[in-house]
Every structure is written in C-alpha cells, then in structure tokens.
Design an enzyme around this catalytic site. Structure first.
Site, PDB file in Angstrom:
ATOM      1  N   ILE A   1      39.393  44.424  40.326  1.00  0.00           N
ATOM      2  CA  ILE A   1      38.551  45.515  40.802  1.00  0.00           C
ATOM      3  C   ILE A   1      37.109  45.023  40.928  1.00  0.00           C
ATOM      4  O   ILE A   1      36.671  44.157  40.166  1.00  0.00           O
ATOM      5  CB  ILE A   1      38.652  46.745  39.859  1.00  0.00           C
ATOM      6  CG1 ILE A   1      37.882  47.947  40.410  1.00  0.00           C
ATOM      7  CG2 ILE A   1      38.234  46.405  38.448  1.00  0.00           C
ATOM      8  CD1 ILE A   1      38.134  49.260  39.645  1.00  0.00           C
ATOM      9  N   CYS A   2      36.401  45.566  41.897  1.00  0.00           N
ATOM     10  CA  CYS A   2      34.968  45.344  42.053  1.00  0.00           C
ATOM     11  C   CYS A   2      34.652  43.854  42.152  1.00  0.00           C
ATOM     12  O   CYS A   2      35.177  43.146  43.003  1.00  0.00           O
ATOM     13  CB  CYS A   2      34.229  46.028  40.910  1.00  0.00           C
ATOM     14  SG  CYS A   2      32.421  45.912  40.975  1.00  0.00           S
ATOM     15  N   GLY A   3      33.786  43.361  41.306  1.00  0.00           N
ATOM     16  CA  GLY A   3      33.346  41.976  41.359  1.00  0.00           C
ATOM     17  C   GLY A   3      34.465  40.966  41.248  1.00  0.00           C
ATOM     18  O   GLY A   3      34.367  39.862  41.790  1.00  0.00           O
TER      19      GLY A   3
END
Length: 195
Positions: A98-100
């Site tokens: 997720i995300c980064g």
C-alpha cells in the site's frame, strides 16, 4: 497455520495496516525488519520486530504485507523489502503493498507487466525505470493474481483484498465487514455479530 509477514520500518504509516492486523488477529502475523532494533511508526508507536527480514522465506508463508510510509520515497533504503516481495511473488506467495510500498515495487520492476494501483500515476512515475504506466488502474485497491496494491487513502479496501485473498472470512461476512467499515452501513452489525 502459515505465517503472514508484516514488514516494519521507521516511519511506516500507522493507518494503513490497522484494519489488516485487527482482522488477522486469529492468524499468525509476524513482524519483519532489517534489524531487530525497535522501529517507530509515523505516529510515534514503537514496534519491536519479531524476526529479521533476511530470515523470512516464502515457504511456510501465507503472505508478505508491506505498509507504506515516507521512507519508500527517499531512496533505496527499503529495497530489501521489495526484493523479498519479488521472491514471494516468484514462489507464488501473495504480496500486499500500500502507498509508498507500491513505489518500492515499481522501482523493482514488479508493477511493469500487471494491473496495479497506488496513490496516483504521477506518484509511481517518481520511480526510475517504472514501465508499468499502461497497467495502472485508477482504483482504491487492485488484486492481480498474487499481488495486491492499494492507495494510501484506502486502508479498508486494502484489508478487504487481503482478507479475500487469504479467505479469512466467508464471503457473506467479508461483505458485511466491508459494508460496515468501508460504507458505514450499520445494518452490517447484525451479520457480523451473528457470524
């Protein structure tokens, strides 16, 4: 029961894995880090890693979960986590990012040939050599085979995809869980409380 490994590192984003760990409370979740020194989340929580990332192997594992956080944006210090994700995917063991963490997977070339999502297309474009723009899906979370990707704003959808992949809940319970936490539909309480 196979182990679910959760990558932990200084600066990881607290809000991105809370639903996941709560929903997996009856599973074997083990935290893995580059060292056994305590790590601090972006919110200041201290986590004591269970094992070294270097000791984590796909065999006997159910999944590798990689939360996001700013450290993914500042170079290759977390590249060993992306390398471990590559080993898991090669062995046919699911990876959820997720995300980064999606940026880290993009840097490693793991998003070049499969549908995926992230915070935004321009976010992944920060990764040198990222060649997967044509496979980007504008969605909160995407599952493609053994790879789950999600945007920072979608921790509920991220958890739902993980629970579905691991078959943690029967479909009717998973649907009720998502209606409650994702859609704020309080009528789902009745289904969850009777499950």
């Amino acid at each position: 029961m196979n182990t679910i490994y959760m990558g932990v590192y200084d600066g990881l984003s607290d809000w991105e894995f809370g639903y996941v760990t709560a929903g997996l409370a009856e599973q074997r979740v083990v935290t893995a880090a580059l060292t056994l020194d305590p790590v601090s989340t972006i919110g200041g929580l201290r986590v004591l890693p269970d094992v070294l990332l270097s000791d984590v192997q796909p065999s006997g594992s159910s999944m590798l979960v990689l939360p996001g956080g700013e450290p993914w944006e500042s170079g290759d210090s977390l590249a060993p986590f992306a390398a471990k994700a590559a080993a898991f995917l090669e062995a046919g063991v699911p990876v959820a990012a997720i995300c980064g963490a999606t940026l880290g997977l993009a840097r490693a070339g793991l998003l070049d040939s499969r549908p995926h999502t992230s915070n935004a297309p321009f976010y992944l474009a920060m990764a040198e050599k990222y060649a997967g723009a044509e496979h980007y899906v504008d969605s909160p979370a995407v599952t493609d085979g053994d790879l789950i990707t999600a945007a920072a704003y979608a921790p509920v959808e991220f958890a739902r995809e993980i629970f579905a992949k691991l078959e943690v809940y029967p479909p009717v319970v998973l649907d009720a869980w998502y209606r409650l936490f994702g859609k704020k539909d309080t009528s789902a309480w009745e289904v969850l409380s009777s499950a």
